[in-house]
Design a protein around this motif. Structure first.
Motif, PDB file in Angstrom:
ATOM      1  N   GLU A 288      -9.215  13.638   7.252  1.00  0.00           N
ATOM      2  CA  GLU A 288      -9.240  12.857   7.868  1.00  0.00           C
ATOM      3  C   GLU A 288     -10.115  12.426   8.934  1.00  0.00           C
ATOM      4  OE1 GLU A 288      -4.682  11.372   7.389  1.00  0.00           O
ATOM      5  OE2 GLU A 288      -5.351  13.202   8.632  1.00  0.00           O
ATOM      6  N   ILE A 334       0.979  12.261   1.355  1.00  0.00           N
ATOM      7  CA  ILE A 334       0.772  11.127   1.199  1.00  0.00           C
ATOM      8  C   ILE A 334      -1.336  12.514   0.278  1.00  0.00           C
ATOM      9  CG2 ILE A 334      -1.176   9.840   2.524  1.00  0.00           C
ATOM     10  CD1 ILE A 334       1.058   9.728   5.204  1.00  0.00           C
ATOM     11  N   GLU A 335      -1.583  12.855   1.216  1.00  0.00           N
ATOM     12  CA  GLU A 335      -2.541  13.912   0.416  1.00  0.00           C
ATOM     13  C   GLU A 335      -2.929  13.751  -1.089  1.00  0.00           C
ATOM     14  OE1 GLU A 335      -3.822  17.461   0.705  1.00  0.00           O
ATOM     15  OE2 GLU A 335      -5.274  16.586   1.855  1.00  0.00           O
ATOM     16  N   THR A 338      -2.455  10.632  -3.394  1.00  0.00           N
ATOM     17  CA  THR A 338      -3.298   9.931  -3.624  1.00  0.00           C
ATOM     18  C   THR A 338      -4.516  10.589  -4.011  1.00  0.00           C
ATOM     19  OG1 THR A 338      -3.188   9.468  -1.067  1.00  0.00           O
ATOM     20  CG2 THR A 338      -5.839   9.404  -2.107  1.00  0.00           C
ATOM     21  N   LYS A 339      -4.283  11.876  -4.354  1.00  0.00           N
ATOM     22  CA  LYS A 339      -4.421  12.347  -5.957  1.00  0.00           C
ATOM     23  C   LYS A 339      -4.299  11.999  -7.280  1.00  0.00           C
ATOM     24  CE  LYS A 339      -6.116  16.374  -2.663  1.00  0.00           C
ATOM     25  NZ  LYS A 339      -6.224  18.434  -2.571  1.00  0.00           N
ATOM     26  N   ARG A 341      -2.635   9.262  -7.403  1.00  0.00           N
ATOM     27  CA  ARG A 341      -3.730   7.678  -8.056  1.00  0.00           C
ATOM     28  C   ARG A 341      -4.998   7.968  -8.408  1.00  0.00           C
ATOM     29  NH1 ARG A 341      -5.185   4.296  -3.102  1.00  0.00           N
ATOM     30  NH2 ARG A 341      -6.770   6.423  -2.611  1.00  0.00           N
ATOM     31  N   ASP A 342      -5.422   8.650  -8.440  1.00  0.00           N
ATOM     32  CA  ASP A 342      -7.136   8.832  -8.330  1.00  0.00           C
ATOM     33  C   ASP A 342      -7.132   9.422  -9.790  1.00  0.00           C
ATOM     34  OD1 ASP A 342      -7.256   7.504  -6.156  1.00  0.00           O
ATOM     35  OD2 ASP A 342      -8.139   9.218  -4.776  1.00  0.00           O
ATOM     36  N   PHE A 355       2.006   3.762  -7.479  1.00  0.00           N
ATOM     37  CA  PHE A 355       1.111   4.483  -6.666  1.00  0.00           C
ATOM     38  C   PHE A 355       1.008   4.197  -5.436  1.00  0.00           C
ATOM     39  CE2 PHE A 355       0.048   6.301 -10.645  1.00  0.00           C
ATOM     40  CZ  PHE A 355       0.015   7.915 -10.546  1.00  0.00           C
ATOM     41  N   GLU A 356       0.584   3.000  -4.742  1.00  0.00           N
ATOM     42  CA  GLU A 356       0.005   2.243  -3.827  1.00  0.00           C
ATOM     43  C   GLU A 356       0.539   2.264  -3.183  1.00  0.00           C
ATOM     44  OE1 GLU A 356      -2.091   2.119  -3.090  1.00  0.00           O
ATOM     45  OE2 GLU A 356      -3.753   2.228  -4.674  1.00  0.00           O
ATOM     46  N   ILE A 359       2.687   5.283  -1.108  1.00  0.00           N
ATOM     47  CA  ILE A 359       1.241   6.007  -0.276  1.00  0.00           C
ATOM     48  C   ILE A 359       1.872   4.680   0.648  1.00  0.00           C
ATOM     49  CG2 ILE A 359      -0.840   6.194   0.216  1.00  0.00           C
ATOM     50  CD1 ILE A 359      -1.422   6.432  -2.874  1.00  0.00           C
ATOM     51  N   LYS A 360       2.020   3.972   0.574  1.00  0.00           N
ATOM     52  CA  LYS A 360       2.105   2.652   1.204  1.00  0.00           C
ATOM     53  C   LYS A 360       3.581   3.066   2.181  1.00  0.00           C
ATOM     54  CE  LYS A 360       2.371  -1.783   2.893  1.00  0.00           C
ATOM     55  NZ  LYS A 360       3.367  -3.501   2.133  1.00  0.00           N
ATOM     56  N   LYS A 363       3.268   6.850   4.367  1.00  0.00           N
ATOM     57  CA  LYS A 363       2.110   6.439   5.380  1.00  0.00           C
ATOM     58  C   LYS A 363       3.395   5.893   6.576  1.00  0.00           C
ATOM     59  CE  LYS A 363      -2.853   5.676   3.752  1.00  0.00           C
ATOM     60  NZ  LYS A 363      -3.660   5.269   3.398  1.00  0.00           N
TER      61      LYS A 363
END
Length: 867
Positions: A288, A334-335, A338-339, A341-342, A355-356, A359-360, A363
């Motif tokens: 980060e 979170i990591e 995020t992975k 989602r990607d 996914f978003e 993640i939100k 966070k």
């Protein structure tokens, strides 16, 4: 007769005739040593020039004994060069080919890190090879080829087709070009592989005159001490209350750290999109911060707002030791989200809203965890830069630490070579700084994919102009020194080669930065307060080590495989040891090898501890709060925070040089070192993983993760490499203590080798002590404290003389616990600190005595056995 004006030149003249003895020859497409071909099909544009024809020793600032040593052996070395028709900033050329000849090499598998590689052909070499040693049994010798620096170019070796060894020279700037080289690689021959390393790097030191050998420098004060680094305990969440809690836990556990390293996370950093005057918030995991930059040269808000005395009084703020782990766990969630989602988007998904949303939510939960316990992050305070005469900030914090923890000698902090991972944010203070775009060289494109490289390329580096490098480092270090910080761990060192296009190339840019760093170290940290890290490329060693005397010789301690192999928790530890052992062969000529930290509660912690016990450097941990194995730590560390350190740095034994201890299914890694009154060999099973060149990564080889058998012999110890140990190597008989098996053996130089089988991720330490005959009957050998891994290192002094009517052995031993010696007969009497005491003797010759730790005597007991 008047003495010569220049004794070095005089010596050179006297010894120059030796260079007429022709060791190397390049003719008819063959490069030979003592008449035996090493390289065939050498191109006609390649040249060889003897050392004495190129190196002007009178221009070197090397001390006279070093100059004399190099000049006396100058006939055993020389330089390879090559020429091209057109000038370029990047040039590749063959040096010839070889096959069916064993070699040992070290290559750069990432921008920052190097490791061992073996093979039998020039085509077996890897990209970015830093040096290669060829075994030449025809003349019972070894030859090393070391790509070096010439002018504005730095070089490395790489594989070619059909056995060819290629050399790649680059300047790092299209504005810096050349068409020919006279000395782009150094070649040396010796009958002893360890002398080979010393002689070759000594010759390069005299030739380049841009660095100094370890023997010329003072080492850091932490070298024989125990310490704690905050990285794995906190990552970027490090703050005063957590550091205080960590030091307190060690002290209460009976092993007080003598140094701490406050790692990444303490600085004032932010991203380009952030408010330029505020720190980035709620950073947790490494990665980060890699696009963030320094926005001021003082500590971040977490440390700035610390109020002096906050933890000294009865109402000290409470701190939850589980909080860092909770933050890290949430950040990992979170990591992973995020992975996921990607990965979904890469697979063609068009709707990532689910996914978003996740993640939100995660966070927000992380932010709430930070805000929910803000009061414990510090002792309260102003949060400003003023620090009010030392009542706030890092100065107040370091003062309080030393007030509470009396043995804490050194407090070091981390920083990147360019300030932070992303450098310095333009507009900071008075420095000329701009964001430089990064260019990865073709050599590095053949190395392992790396998140750090991707992030740095993504964000560029905020680079202070090299003309202001002196001011840049002094701006950081002078504040730290005034704040009670006594040293720095300088990391992310090999970034300069990415940004040298407009700054004269990588060599000139590096010279400016390393010169500025060296000056600041001399001014602010006694010249020695530094560990270099992520620096395992040849141009750092050839340009950056005039002042730096200690550095990492391994990749990071990875407690698990970041790529997900569940067995990586085991095999990564053996990989780490291979890095450290073989890098020490060359890096140890220039810097004190540092084997890095580990965690005492790791499943392979004992495995790491065994290697650290005999590595010859400092011992430091990165334990998380509340996660310590004090029984294990106390086998490495005395109660006063010092360690029973070997005399020099550990190296692989001669029979390990041309084998693959990682995945050949048969080889043990054996390390040799010295104690003051004996030698030591550590046998480690590192099998189970290795480099895969086609995949450009290190991965597990589960079929190799099994017990391995081998042999250990007293002659595996290179006794002639240590002046203090040379006499020990001439003994007729030795007692050998096996630390893990807890047994004694008896050997002589003519004995058969000791057979040993080592389990996966395990080890055995063999302590060799010469047998001493006392009087007509007694034979005696002191082993030391067997409750320490390096038992022989606990013996401080040893003397044999007469006491009263009989011969005696007088031993000064540091530490408390079980002292063991061998004696073929029981002693008549035994004394400890002048008082008669009872010792225990058994028919197998084990003579034991329990020693107390006496604080007033520095933990040293005076033991006398009379026979």
């Amino acid at each position: 007769m008047a003495p010569p004006n220049n004794p070095a030149n005089s010596t050179f003249s006297l010894l120059r005739s030796r260079s007429l003895e022709k060791y190397f020859d390049l003719s008819n497409g063959k490069f030979s040593v003592k008449g035996f071909p090493l390289l065939y099909d050498v191109p006609s544009n390649v040249t060889f020039t003897p050392f004495s024809s190129i190196c002007d020793s009178s221009k070197s600032d090397a001390p006279l004994p070093l100059l004399q040593r190099v000049q006396a052996l100058s006939h055993e070395g020389g330089f390879l060069g090559f020429s091209k028709d057109e000038s370029s900033d990047r040039m590749m050329n063959s040096l010839g080919r070889f096959s069916n000849r064993n070699f040992l090499s070290v290559f750069r598998f990432k921008t920052w890190w190097s490791t061992q590689w073996v093979g039998t052909s020039g085509s077996d070499l890897q990209m970015e090879t830093q040096w290669v040693v060829l075994d030449v049994p025809e003349i019972r010798s070894y030859v090393i080829i070391i790509p070096i620096i010439e002018g504005g170019f730095r070089s490395a070796l790489c594989p070619g087709n059909d056995g060819h060894v290629m050399i790649f020279a680059e300047s790092g700037s299209t504005q810096v070009k050349a068409s020919s080289f006279n000395s782009i690689a150094y070649v040396h021959v010796s009958k002893n592989p360890f002398n080979l390393m010393k002689e070759a790097f000594s010759a390069i030191r005299v030739h380049l005159n841009t660095f100094k050998l370890l023997e010329e420098k003072n080492v850091p004060s932490i070298i024989d001490k125990f310490g704690w680094c905050t990285w794995d305990a906190f990552y970027l969440t490090v703050e005063p209350a957590g550091v205080w809690q960590g030091v307190k836990e060690f002290a209460e556990g009976g092993v007080s750290p003598r140094f701490i390293i406050i790692d990444d996370g303490w600085q004032s950093i932010n991203h380009d999109s952030d408010n330029p005057n505020e720190d980035a918030k709620n950073l947790v995991l490494g990665g980060e911060q890699m696009t963030a930059r320094l926005h001021r040269f003082v500590e971040g808000e977490k440390f700035r707002k610390y109020k002096g005395g906050s933890f000294l009084g009865p109402n000290a703020p409470s701190f939850n030791p589980q909080k860092p782990k909770m933050l890290i766990t949430k950040a990992i969630e979170i990591e992973h989200a995020t992975k996921a989602r990607d990965k979904a988007l890469q697979s063609g998904a068009t709707d990532a809203s689910e996914f978003e949303s996740k993640i939100k939510k995660l966070k927000q939960e992380l932010d709430d965890m930070f805000e929910g316990d803000e009061s414990s992050l510090s002792g309260g305070g102003c949060g400003s830069c003023g620090c009010k005469a030392g009542n706030y900030g890092m100065k107040a914090f370091t003062r309080d630490l030393r007030t509470k923890f009396k043995g804490l000698d050194d407090i070091w902090v981390w920083h990147a070579l360019c300030g932070a991972w992303g450098g310095v944010r333009p507009g900071v203070a008075h420095l000329n700084c701009k964001v430089a775009h990064c260019h990865v060289s073709s050599g590095l494109k053949g190395t392992m994919p790396d998140l750090a490289v991707d992030k740095i390329v993504e964000g560029g580096i905020g680079l202070v102009h090299p003309s202001q490098a002196d001011d840049f480092y002094d701006s950081m270090h002078s504040h730290l020194a005034k704040s009670g910080v006594t040293g720095v761990k300088v990391d992310v060192i090999h970034t300069l080669e990415y940004v040298s296009e407009e700054l004269g190339g990588r060599v000139e840019l590096a010279k400016a930065y390393y010169d500025g760093l060296s000056k600041s170290l001399s001014k602010n940290f006694k010249g020695t307060g530094i560990i270099s890290s992520m620096q395992q490329c040849n141009d750092f060693f050839f340009l950056g080590t005039k002042q730096i005397a200690m550095g990492r010789v391994g990749d990071d301690f990875w407690f698990q495989d970041p790529n997900g192999d569940p067995n990586g928790v085991f095999w990564l530890q053996g990989v780490h040891m291979i890095h450290c052992a073989y890098n020490s062969l060359w890096m140890g000529q220039i810097i004190q090898p540092d084997w890095d930290m580990f965690q005492s509660d790791h499943v392979c912690a004992k495995y790491h501890a065994g290697s650290r016990a005999i590595c010859g450097g400092p011992v430091y941990l990165s334990d998380s709060l509340g996660s310590h194995d004090f029984d294990l730590i106390k086998k490495l560390v005395y109660p006063d925070g010092t360690i029973p350190k070997c005399l020099r740095f550990a190296l692989p034994t001669r029979d390990c040089l041309f084998v693959n201890p990682l995945f050949d299914n048969k080889s043990i890694l054996k390390l040799w070192n010295f104690n003051k009154y004996g030698g030591v060999i550590g046998a480690f099973n590192c099998q189970g993983a290795g480099w895969v060149s086609k995949e450009r990564r290190i991965k597990g080889y589960p079929q190799c993760y099994k017990p391995v058998s081998g042999t250990v012999h007293v002659t595996d110890i290179e006794w002639d490499q240590c002046m203090e140990a040379a006499e020990i190597g001439e003994a007729e008989e030795y007692v050998v203590y096996l630390d893990e098996a807890e047994k004694l053996l008896f050997v002589s130089p003519k004995s058969d080798p000791i057979q040993v089988t080592v389990q996966p991720s395990s080890f055995e330490i063999f302590s060799f002590v010469p047998m001493k005959k006392l009087g007509c009957v007694a034979k005696f050998a002191p082993i030391g404290l067997t409750n320490m891994f390096n038992s022989g290192g606990t013996i401080q002094e040893l003397d044999y003389n007469e006491v009263g009517a009989g011969p005696a052995a007088r031993i000064k031993v540091k530490g408390g616990g079980n002292f063991l010696a061998y004696s073929n007969v029981p002693p008549k009497s035994c004394y400890m600190n002048g008082a008669a005491v009872a010792s225990e003797w058994s028919a197998d010759g084990k003579l034991t005595l329990n020693l107390p730790w006496i604080e007033e005597a520095g933990g040293i007991s005076d033991v006398v056995f009379v026979f």
